[in-house]
Design a protein around this motif. Sequence first.
Motif, PDB file in Angstrom:
ATOM      1  N   VAL A  31       0.800  -1.231   0.000  1.00  0.00           N
ATOM      2  CA  VAL A  31       0.000   0.000   0.000  1.00  0.00           C
ATOM      3  C   VAL A  31       0.831   1.280   0.000  1.00  0.00           C
ATOM      4  O   VAL A  31       0.292   2.372   0.169  1.00  0.00           O
ATOM      5  CB  VAL A  31      -0.990   0.010   1.189  1.00  0.00           C
ATOM      6  CG1 VAL A  31      -1.906  -1.210   1.130  1.00  0.00           C
ATOM      7  CG2 VAL A  31      -0.259   0.057   2.532  1.00  0.00           C
ATOM      8  N   ALA A  32       2.132   1.159  -0.211  1.00  0.00           N
ATOM      9  CA  ALA A  32       3.015   2.326  -0.153  1.00  0.00           C
ATOM     10  C   ALA A  32       2.565   3.493  -1.031  1.00  0.00           C
ATOM     11  O   ALA A  32       2.691   4.661  -0.627  1.00  0.00           O
ATOM     12  CB  ALA A  32       4.441   1.914  -0.503  1.00  0.00           C
ATOM     13  N   PRO A  33       2.035   3.276  -2.243  1.00  0.00           N
ATOM     14  CA  PRO A  33       1.686   4.429  -3.088  1.00  0.00           C
ATOM     15  C   PRO A  33       0.563   5.305  -2.532  1.00  0.00           C
ATOM     16  O   PRO A  33       0.426   6.463  -2.949  1.00  0.00           O
ATOM     17  CB  PRO A  33       1.241   3.770  -4.409  1.00  0.00           C
ATOM     18  CG  PRO A  33       1.856   2.412  -4.414  1.00  0.00           C
ATOM     19  CD  PRO A  33       1.873   1.995  -2.968  1.00  0.00           C
ATOM     20  N   LEU A  34      -0.234   4.787  -1.611  1.00  0.00           N
ATOM     21  CA  LEU A  34      -1.421   5.520  -1.181  1.00  0.00           C
ATOM     22  C   LEU A  34      -1.090   6.801  -0.429  1.00  0.00           C
ATOM     23  O   LEU A  34      -1.830   7.790  -0.510  1.00  0.00           O
ATOM     24  CB  LEU A  34      -2.317   4.624  -0.324  1.00  0.00           C
ATOM     25  CG  LEU A  34      -2.873   3.381  -1.024  1.00  0.00           C
ATOM     26  CD1 LEU A  34      -3.764   2.593  -0.064  1.00  0.00           C
ATOM     27  CD2 LEU A  34      -3.642   3.762  -2.284  1.00  0.00           C
ATOM     28  N   GLY A  35      -0.001   6.803   0.325  1.00  0.00           N
ATOM     29  CA  GLY A  35       0.365   8.008   1.068  1.00  0.00           C
ATOM     30  C   GLY A  35       0.607   9.187   0.144  1.00  0.00           C
ATOM     31  O   GLY A  35       0.115  10.294   0.384  1.00  0.00           O
ATOM     32  N   GLN A  36       1.347   8.954  -0.934  1.00  0.00           N
ATOM     33  CA  GLN A  36       1.620  10.031  -1.885  1.00  0.00           C
ATOM     34  C   GLN A  36       0.348  10.472  -2.589  1.00  0.00           C
ATOM     35  O   GLN A  36       0.161  11.665  -2.869  1.00  0.00           O
ATOM     36  CB  GLN A  36       2.655   9.586  -2.906  1.00  0.00           C
ATOM     37  CG  GLN A  36       3.065  10.675  -3.881  1.00  0.00           C
ATOM     38  CD  GLN A  36       3.679  11.879  -3.166  1.00  0.00           C
ATOM     39  OE1 GLN A  36       4.678  11.749  -2.466  1.00  0.00           O
ATOM     40  NE2 GLN A  36       3.076  13.057  -3.325  1.00  0.00           N
ATOM     41  N   VAL A  53      -3.155  11.429  10.974  1.00  0.00           N
ATOM     42  CA  VAL A  53      -3.859  10.739  12.052  1.00  0.00           C
ATOM     43  C   VAL A  53      -3.930   9.250  11.749  1.00  0.00           C
ATOM     44  O   VAL A  53      -4.229   8.853  10.625  1.00  0.00           O
ATOM     45  CB  VAL A  53      -5.285  11.309  12.216  1.00  0.00           C
ATOM     46  CG1 VAL A  53      -6.043  10.565  13.308  1.00  0.00           C
ATOM     47  CG2 VAL A  53      -5.217  12.803  12.536  1.00  0.00           C
ATOM     48  N   ALA A  54      -3.657   8.429  12.783  1.00  0.00           N
ATOM     49  CA  ALA A  54      -3.574   6.978  12.585  1.00  0.00           C
ATOM     50  C   ALA A  54      -2.585   6.689  11.469  1.00  0.00           C
ATOM     51  O   ALA A  54      -2.878   5.984  10.511  1.00  0.00           O
ATOM     52  CB  ALA A  54      -4.948   6.377  12.314  1.00  0.00           C
ATOM     53  N   ALA A  55      -1.395   7.236  11.633  1.00  0.00           N
ATOM     54  CA  ALA A  55      -0.390   7.265  10.563  1.00  0.00           C
ATOM     55  C   ALA A  55       0.253   5.925  10.288  1.00  0.00           C
ATOM     56  O   ALA A  55       0.896   5.754   9.245  1.00  0.00           O
ATOM     57  CB  ALA A  55       0.701   8.281  10.921  1.00  0.00           C
ATOM     58  N   CYS A 118      -4.612   8.157   6.039  1.00  0.00           N
ATOM     59  CA  CYS A 118      -4.517   7.229   4.916  1.00  0.00           C
ATOM     60  C   CYS A 118      -4.751   5.808   5.427  1.00  0.00           C
ATOM     61  O   CYS A 118      -3.899   5.268   6.141  1.00  0.00           O
ATOM     62  CB  CYS A 118      -3.147   7.366   4.258  1.00  0.00           C
ATOM     63  SG  CYS A 118      -2.909   6.310   2.831  1.00  0.00           S
ATOM     64  N   ILE A 119      -5.880   5.222   5.108  1.00  0.00           N
ATOM     65  CA  ILE A 119      -6.333   3.916   5.611  1.00  0.00           C
ATOM     66  C   ILE A 119      -5.979   3.762   7.091  1.00  0.00           C
ATOM     67  O   ILE A 119      -5.458   2.740   7.517  1.00  0.00           O
ATOM     68  CB  ILE A 119      -5.835   2.734   4.757  1.00  0.00           C
ATOM     69  CG1 ILE A 119      -4.308   2.728   4.585  1.00  0.00           C
ATOM     70  CG2 ILE A 119      -6.517   2.729   3.397  1.00  0.00           C
ATOM     71  CD1 ILE A 119      -3.763   1.456   3.905  1.00  0.00           C
ATOM     72  N   VAL A 146      -8.860  12.322   3.588  1.00  0.00           N
ATOM     73  CA  VAL A 146      -9.003  10.972   4.132  1.00  0.00           C
ATOM     74  C   VAL A 146      -9.077   9.983   2.975  1.00  0.00           C
ATOM     75  O   VAL A 146      -9.832  10.183   2.016  1.00  0.00           O
ATOM     76  CB  VAL A 146     -10.269  10.840   5.010  1.00  0.00           C
ATOM     77  CG1 VAL A 146     -10.361   9.440   5.597  1.00  0.00           C
ATOM     78  CG2 VAL A 146     -10.270  11.881   6.112  1.00  0.00           C
ATOM     79  N   LEU A 147      -8.304   8.909   3.087  1.00  0.00           N
ATOM     80  CA  LEU A 147      -8.315   7.831   2.096  1.00  0.00           C
ATOM     81  C   LEU A 147      -8.666   6.543   2.827  1.00  0.00           C
ATOM     82  O   LEU A 147      -8.019   6.203   3.819  1.00  0.00           O
ATOM     83  CB  LEU A 147      -6.941   7.736   1.414  1.00  0.00           C
ATOM     84  CG  LEU A 147      -6.778   6.780   0.235  1.00  0.00           C
ATOM     85  CD1 LEU A 147      -5.640   7.243  -0.674  1.00  0.00           C
ATOM     86  CD2 LEU A 147      -6.518   5.350   0.689  1.00  0.00           C
TER      87      LEU A 147
END
Length: 271
Positions: A31-36, A53-55, A118-119, A146-147
Amino acid sequence: MDDDVQDRELEAKHRALWALGDYRAIADQLVAPLGQVLVTETGVKPGDRVLDVAAGTGNAAIAAALAGATVVASDLCPRLLDEGRSIAAQREVELDWREANAEMLPFADGEFDAVLSCIGVMFAPHHQRAADELLRVCRPGGSIGVLSWTPDGFVGRLFATMKPYVAAPPAGVSAPPLWGSEDHVLGLLGDRVTDVRTERRGLPVDAFDRGEEFREYFKANYGPTIAAYRGLGDDRDRIAALDADIDRLADDALQRRPMEWEYLVVVAKRV
């Protein structure tokens, strides 16, 4: 049971849940791409004060810091924060790591220019409390981003698959994938935001060839899946049934290569 006692017990349970397995592997490998994605969609820029939040291990927080923002990464689980610090050090990026409950953030009203999750915040048990906190710590005119996994996407269906095998949550606790429903999120934010944008997208995942391979990976690494199996104890029939249900879910998704895990991005301005 007293509400405060129940909340503390639930907090401890969630902290322990996310310390199970190896979430860093999932964050790095899948899931690394989701942060960007979230940082880009929220428009984080140099000099912004950003709270993630909830990093978790910091996919969004580190991306925001690399974009030039001053970043605080908060999470309930100390183990994930420690792993995030290690990743940030390896990438030579500086940010502040803080242990915090998403439903009781230890920050001042309006302290941040952008508040992201992010999730992450989707797993806070009381959705309205968490949404209220996201809004509280964001300055007027600041960005909320929010993702979340959608209920009808692959990860949402994984939670639905595991649901019959786990104990019912306490009263008032909402299902995490509801954060992936536009109507639910807009209801949580209400009239406290403007310029709302929502978009469903798919994360391509090509790490698995068979449903069994996916199942064994999540049984070893993903806290909620590990907890579901632990709750079954030595009940071989139930274990075998859950194995089969997860295999079936993943094999169905693998008919399309790569697998696609649907998520919802919600971006808005704080009123």
